[in-house]
Structure formats: C-alpha cells, structure tokens
Design a protein around this motif. Structure first.
Motif, mmCIF file in Angstrom:
data_model
loop_
_atom_site.group_PDB
_atom_site.id
_atom_site.type_symbol
_atom_site.label_atom_id
_atom_site.label_comp_id
_atom_site.label_asym_id
_atom_site.label_seq_id
_atom_site.Cartn_x
_atom_site.Cartn_y
_atom_site.Cartn_z
ATOM 1 N N ASN A 66 1.749 11.440 -4.653
ATOM 2 C CA ASN A 66 1.721 10.160 -5.040
ATOM 3 C C ASN A 66 2.350 9.330 -3.746
ATOM 4 O O ASN A 66 3.354 9.490 -3.377
ATOM 5 N N ILE A 67 1.846 8.106 -3.425
ATOM 6 C CA ILE A 67 2.584 7.479 -2.373
ATOM 7 C C ILE A 67 3.005 6.259 -2.918
ATOM 8 O O ILE A 67 2.314 5.351 -3.716
ATOM 9 N N VAL A 68 4.320 5.770 -2.602
ATOM 10 C CA VAL A 68 5.108 4.677 -3.232
ATOM 11 C C VAL A 68 5.708 3.926 -1.700
ATOM 12 O O VAL A 68 6.417 4.646 -0.963
ATOM 13 N N VAL A 69 5.198 2.793 -1.426
ATOM 14 C CA VAL A 69 5.671 2.224 -0.309
ATOM 15 C C VAL A 69 6.184 0.946 -0.768
ATOM 16 O O VAL A 69 5.420 -0.113 -1.205
ATOM 17 N N ASN A 70 7.363 0.602 -0.570
ATOM 18 C CA ASN A 70 8.271 -0.652 -0.980
ATOM 19 C C ASN A 70 7.946 -1.715 0.146
ATOM 20 O O ASN A 70 8.808 -1.268 1.330
ATOM 21 N N VAL A 71 7.187 -2.522 0.372
ATOM 22 C CA VAL A 71 7.273 -3.451 1.392
ATOM 23 C C VAL A 71 7.939 -4.932 1.269
ATOM 24 O O VAL A 71 7.841 -5.593 0.352
ATOM 25 N N PHE A 72 8.932 -5.118 2.305
ATOM 26 C CA PHE A 72 9.797 -6.277 2.411
ATOM 27 C C PHE A 72 8.886 -7.174 3.461
ATOM 28 O O PHE A 72 9.132 -6.815 4.656
ATOM 29 N N ASN A 73 8.531 -8.326 3.071
ATOM 30 C CA ASN A 73 7.918 -9.370 4.003
ATOM 31 C C ASN A 73 9.112 -10.062 4.540
ATOM 32 O O ASN A 73 9.575 -11.152 3.842
ATOM 33 N N LYS A 108 10.118 -11.796 0.166
ATOM 34 C CA LYS A 108 10.012 -11.090 -1.055
ATOM 35 C C LYS A 108 9.536 -9.777 -0.750
ATOM 36 O O LYS A 108 8.930 -9.602 0.335
ATOM 37 N N ASN A 109 9.329 -8.805 -1.662
ATOM 38 C CA ASN A 109 8.715 -7.700 -1.522
ATOM 39 C C ASN A 109 7.921 -7.096 -2.758
ATOM 40 O O ASN A 109 7.793 -7.791 -3.890
ATOM 41 N N PHE A 110 6.842 -6.214 -2.569
ATOM 42 C CA PHE A 110 6.036 -5.492 -3.507
ATOM 43 C C PHE A 110 6.088 -4.083 -3.060
ATOM 44 O O PHE A 110 6.015 -3.788 -2.019
ATOM 45 N N THR A 111 5.825 -3.344 -4.321
ATOM 46 C CA THR A 111 5.928 -1.852 -4.013
ATOM 47 C C THR A 111 4.201 -1.311 -4.476
ATOM 48 O O THR A 111 4.029 -1.503 -5.572
ATOM 49 N N TYR A 112 3.909 -0.619 -3.273
ATOM 50 C CA TYR A 112 2.483 -0.330 -3.538
ATOM 51 C C TYR A 112 2.703 1.196 -4.171
ATOM 52 O O TYR A 112 3.582 1.910 -3.740
ATOM 53 N N HIS A 113 1.795 1.743 -5.199
ATOM 54 C CA HIS A 113 1.993 2.962 -5.591
ATOM 55 C C HIS A 113 0.337 3.418 -5.810
ATOM 56 O O HIS A 113 -0.128 2.902 -6.744
ATOM 57 N N PHE A 114 -0.018 4.337 -5.060
ATOM 58 C CA PHE A 114 -1.015 5.136 -5.226
ATOM 59 C C PHE A 114 -1.338 6.483 -5.159
ATOM 60 O O PHE A 114 -0.128 6.948 -4.483
ATOM 61 N N GLN A 115 -2.302 7.117 -5.348
ATOM 62 C CA GLN A 115 -2.510 8.729 -5.364
ATOM 63 C C GLN A 115 -3.643 8.907 -4.274
ATOM 64 O O GLN A 115 -4.566 8.209 -4.402
ATOM 65 N N VAL A 116 -3.423 9.738 -3.224
ATOM 66 C CA VAL A 116 -4.463 10.199 -2.400
ATOM 67 C C VAL A 116 -5.213 11.243 -3.116
ATOM 68 O O VAL A 116 -5.200 12.418 -2.811
ATOM 69 N N LYS A 117 -5.915 11.134 -4.080
ATOM 70 C CA LYS A 117 -6.503 12.030 -5.007
ATOM 71 C C LYS A 117 -7.718 12.453 -4.404
ATOM 72 O O LYS A 117 -8.509 11.860 -3.807
ATOM 73 N N ASP A 118 -7.926 13.817 -4.284
ATOM 74 C CA ASP A 118 -8.947 14.735 -3.833
ATOM 75 C C ASP A 118 -9.439 14.080 -2.275
ATOM 76 O O ASP A 118 -10.600 14.079 -2.179
#
Length: 553
Positions: A66-73, A108-118
C-alpha cells in the motif's frame, strides 16, 4: 503542533493501525512540491522540485504494498500527480488526472492512497495539470517481486533508474501561453538524463559506477514531451527483461527505441575493459537529433569514454521490426504465483471494436488535436466526481464519438468537449489507434494493461486480425503508432472507474488528444469499486452538494 507535522503523524498512525489489522505492508512518505532554479541544459531556469529533488524521490516498493503519499503543493498554481502504469484496481479516485480529481490548491495538501496490487516492474509518476510536466515534478517507481515469486534472472549487483526526457529551457507558463495562443511548442532544446545533460566530452562526473564482471539492471523510462528516444551503452549489449510490468523474452539489443511514456528494463554485464563508457540518448525521427550522455565508470578504471557516440538507425521501419521482436515471457511468474501465460487472451471473443482515428485541425484559428472528431477539454468539475454525485448531465455528454469513425475527405469539423466513452464492465475489447499523420504517436491507457497485438502501415481493416500476435504479445500500458499506420490493442474492461486514454505528447494531450473510458459495474458495490475517499478534494458543481449514498457490499 504544526499542521504539516500533525498531518504526517496522523498518516503514520493510520499506517500502523492497518498493519496491525493484517493488511499488506505500507510505504508512506511526505512530499513538498516547490519551485527551484537549476540548469538542466546549462541555462538557469525554474523547475518543479519534490523535496528539493529533480527528478523526484523514488517510490521503492514490493508487489501488493500500500502506497501513501502526502503531497503538499507549495506552487502558485493547482497541481496533480498521476502514477503512470499503476493500475489502481477499483480506485480511479487516486489516478490523479483532471477528469478524476480536483487539483490540489496552492498551499494545500492531498494524501494519495493506493495499492500496487499484483504488479511488478518499472514505472514513473508525473504532473497532469497545466504544462507542469515540462519543468519536472516527475520521478521513478520501482515495484519488486515478492520474495516467494521467482524472477527469471539472477539478482543484479545494483538497480539503476534512468529517466530520459527531451527538454525545453522556457518556463511552463511561457509554453502554456504558446499553446493557448495557437502556437506550437516547437522543438525541444535538448535531452536530459536524470535531470542532467552530459555532452560526451569526458568532463562529466560519472552517474553510475560498476565493477567488472558484475551484472546491473538499468530501468530506462522516456518521460519526455515530444520525441522518441534511442538508447545505447557504448561497447555493451542490453538484455531486455521487463517492459512496463511484464517479463519479456530475454533478447539482446545494441540499440533500443523507447517511445514517449515507455519504460524498458535491461540487464547489462560489465564485461569490457575497465574505463568510462557512455549511455547515449538520442532523439529519433527528427532532422537534427539531440544527443545527451551519462557516464558509467568502472571501478579502478583507467581512461575516458570514447567520443564516438554512434548514429540513429534509419527510418521508422527499423523501430517497427524491433517492436515485432518483443515477446511476453510465458514461462515466467510476475506478481502472481500463477504463470502469466495462463491468460490466453487470444482465445477470448472480442465483444467490441473501437477504432480511434487521430486528426489535427483548427478551431477559431487555433490548433486542436481530435479523436474521431472530438477534441477533449477538461470541465471545471471532474467527470468522475460528477458521476458520483449524479450531475454528469450538467457537466458532459457520453459517447460523442462513434466506434467505427471514418474521417471526411475534406477538412474535418472538430468539436471541443469532454470526450467520455461508455464502456461495458468486463467486456473484452479491441481498440484500433490509427495515425494519419507524418509523425510517430504514443498512447497510454490508465487503469489497465493491454495486449499490444499488432502495429502495421496503412489503414486498419478487419482482415488485418489474421496477422495479430494472439499468443505472446507483451502486456503493457503504452503503445506507439508510426506515421500513416495503425496499432491494435486488446484488453478486458474489468477495472471499474473512469480511466484516461491519452497521447503521451504533452502538446497533443493539452490540445485535446485524449478521452476517458467510463467503466461502471451494474451494481454500486464495493466488490467492484471503492467509495470516494473521505479526504477527496471537491470543486466545481459538486463542492457544496450533500455526499451521495456510498457503495455497499
């Protein structure tokens, strides 16, 4: 507590909580997106940095992480990132294209949350807003196989990411002004390799170090804006082992054409006299090719690299022959424990053929690129959000294009509008990409890998199917189309969401060369698609609307 620090602490607590609950491992990071001044081509210019780096930090992970990237612009403009080639199963909410996400406002910021599934393999991330990609903001993504899954080659001594791009010295705002006024971007000023442009004069510091007798993995990605790139490593052969997440038959190459958006992974054995050697990157299909070098230095080496950089092969037919040599490795496992070759795509009946013809023309005196007569424009309200809130009829219309488009013999009328195609969930489709122009095109499909079954000159006809590779075409997410030629790809629309098909050319993409496939399951079910994230940014028409009823099991 500082808001940024608090946000990151909560992010880490969340990651720890889900680990305790037995989910797949998490890779969490925080990125600050800023401007900075560097000189990729020797001219000081404003670029986009991530955590002060160009290229940005590598996402180094393992299949199913699971990848979690908190991006601050921290820019002065809205900003978005997409994760090119990452399939985002059931989760187009994290795709990071303007059709699926509201951009991150300045400050502002946004946190991407996704899985590199298979998934395994070599990928990269890049901006999708404005022309930000023209000044950086990109970086590598490496997904390793899980320990229990065999890899069809011995572990290399080291693993190098090599991001190659054509490059402009003008600011992204200047380049955007060109396109908005009807001008072209023109030719890039040069090529850079990992943010630098060696001149092949032996004075550059080495970018990579090797030891004689050892084997190394180089992950080459063309992250550029306009040109295909040809690469070679002086005096060494390259064994192709992986392409955009698929293990390939391990052929040897002295030269490789890498088209816009594509990533190739090769093994190189340091078997030459110990000294310096150049990686040579040269633009393809241009009258006066740009050239850049990166130095590989042998340990205890003695001597500079040869100034002989070689030449490009002649014509695009050479490149087509190389494409035809690429084959999927049917005996290798990848992210899944079952062999990749167990998916016999050539035995599945085609349920729909979509023929997409790309054209160029003018609207109100300004250049536009179109697919089947429609030049895409992004509405203020992302189409995915409009769908979720049930207000799509106020934002866009479905199916403005037809499946079997025949362009007119005279000047084509181009319609500027959001271009959204309804796709039936789990249909197995054939997509024909037809290029009537004199330059090479490159296309990418988010959310899926497809089987690149054929490229050929001329116009596509149904009888061309007899020449398809229906056994071992490489499963990938990008495909090139040569001048006055066509390419055929096949895929199953089994990933619910709204997914972007786009030109990898930045100018073409900005001026309309893209569309979205709307893939909706019959039932609003969490088995097929995730709900909108609680932290999703809202904009446009839906900003103040009540939240719709969420999907359920």
């Amino acid at each position: 507590m500082d808001k940024k620090l608090l946000s990151f602490v909560l992010l880490l607590l969340f990651a720890c909580l889900v680990k305790v609950q037995g989910e797949d491992p998490y890779v969490s990071t925080e990125w600050n997106v800023t401007y900075g001044t560097i000189s990729p081509l020797g001219v000081p210019q404003q670029v986009i940095l991530i955590n002060g780096q160009f290229p940005g930090p590598k996402i180094n992970c393992t299949s199913n992480n699971n990848i979690v990237v908190n991006v601050f612009n921290q820019l002065d403009e809205p900003f978005l990132l997409t994760w090119k080639g990452i399939q985002q199963r059931k989760n187009s909410w994290q795709d990071g294209t303007p059709g699926t996400n509201c951009p991150i406002p300045p400050g502002k910021n946004f946190t991407y949350h996704f899985q590199v599934k298979d998934q395994i393999g070599s990928y990269f991330y890049h901006p999708t807003t404005a022309l930000h990609r023209s000044v950086g903001g990109y970086g590598p993504i490496t997904i390793h196989s899980r320990p229990l899954i065999p890899v069809p080659f011995d572990a290399p001594e080291d693993d190098f990411s090599v991001l190659i791009s054509d490059w402009y010295t003008k600011s992204h705002k200047t380049l955007r002004g060109f396109l908005d006024s009807g001008r072209s971007l023109g030719r890039p000023e040069g090529i850079i390799i990992n943010g630098k442009s060696g001149k092949g004069d032996g004075k550059d510091e080495p970018m990579f170090s090797v030891v004689k007798g050892k084997t190394y993995r180089f992950r080459f990605c063309n992250v550029g804006m306009k040109d295909s790139i040809n690469i070679r490593i002086q005096g060494h052969t390259m064994k192709l082992v992986e392409m955009e997440g698929s293990h390939t038959v391990q052929n040897l190459y002295e030269l490789l054409d890498i088209h816009l958006g594509q990533c190739f992974s090769v093994l190189v054995t340091a078997d030459q006299d110990p000294k310096d050697y150049f990686i040579v990157a040269r633009s393809r299909f241009t009258k006066e090719p740009h050239v850049a070098t990166a130095t590989i230095r042998y340990a205890n080496g003695n001597g500079p690299a040869s100034p002989e950089l070689g030449e490009n092969p002649e014509g695009w037919e050479w490149s087509l022959n190389q494409f035809n040599s690429f084959r999927w490795n049917l005996t290798a496992s990848a992210a899944r424990p079952n062999p990749q070759g167990s998916y016999h795509y050539g035995q599945i009946n085609i349920t729909r053929t979509i023929r997409l013809v790309s054209t160029v023309g003018e609207v109100d005196g300004k250049k536009r690129y179109a697919i089947n007569g429609v030049s895409h424009t992004t509405p203020e309200t992302p189409m995915k959000l409009a769908q979720y809130y049930g207000v799509e009829d106020k934002v866009f219309k479905y199916d403005l294009i037809n499946d079997m488009y025949i362009p007119p013999t005279g000047n084509e009328k181009i319609t500027i509008a959001p271009n959204v195609v309804n796709a039936t969930y789990r249909n197995f489709v054939e997509i024909i990409l037809e290029n009537h122009e004199k330059s090479v095109q490159s296309w990418h499909l988010d959310g899926y890998n497809f089987f690149a079954v054929a490229i050929a000159p001329g116009r596509w006809k149904p009888e061309m199917r007899q020449n398809y590779n229906l056994l071992d075409a490489v499963s990938r997410s990008t495909i090139q189309v040569y001048p006055n030629s066509w390419a055929a790809i096949m895929t199953t629309f089994d990933n619910a969401g709204l997914w972007n098909l786009r030109s990898n050319s930045l100018e073409r993409q900005y001026l309309g060369h893209q569309l979205y496939f709307s893939v909706r399951s019959p039932n609003r079910s969490l088995k097929d698609e995730y709900n909108m994230p609680d932290n999703d940014l809202l904009c446009g028409l839906i900003k103040d609307l009540p939240l719709p009823k969420p999907y359920s099991i």
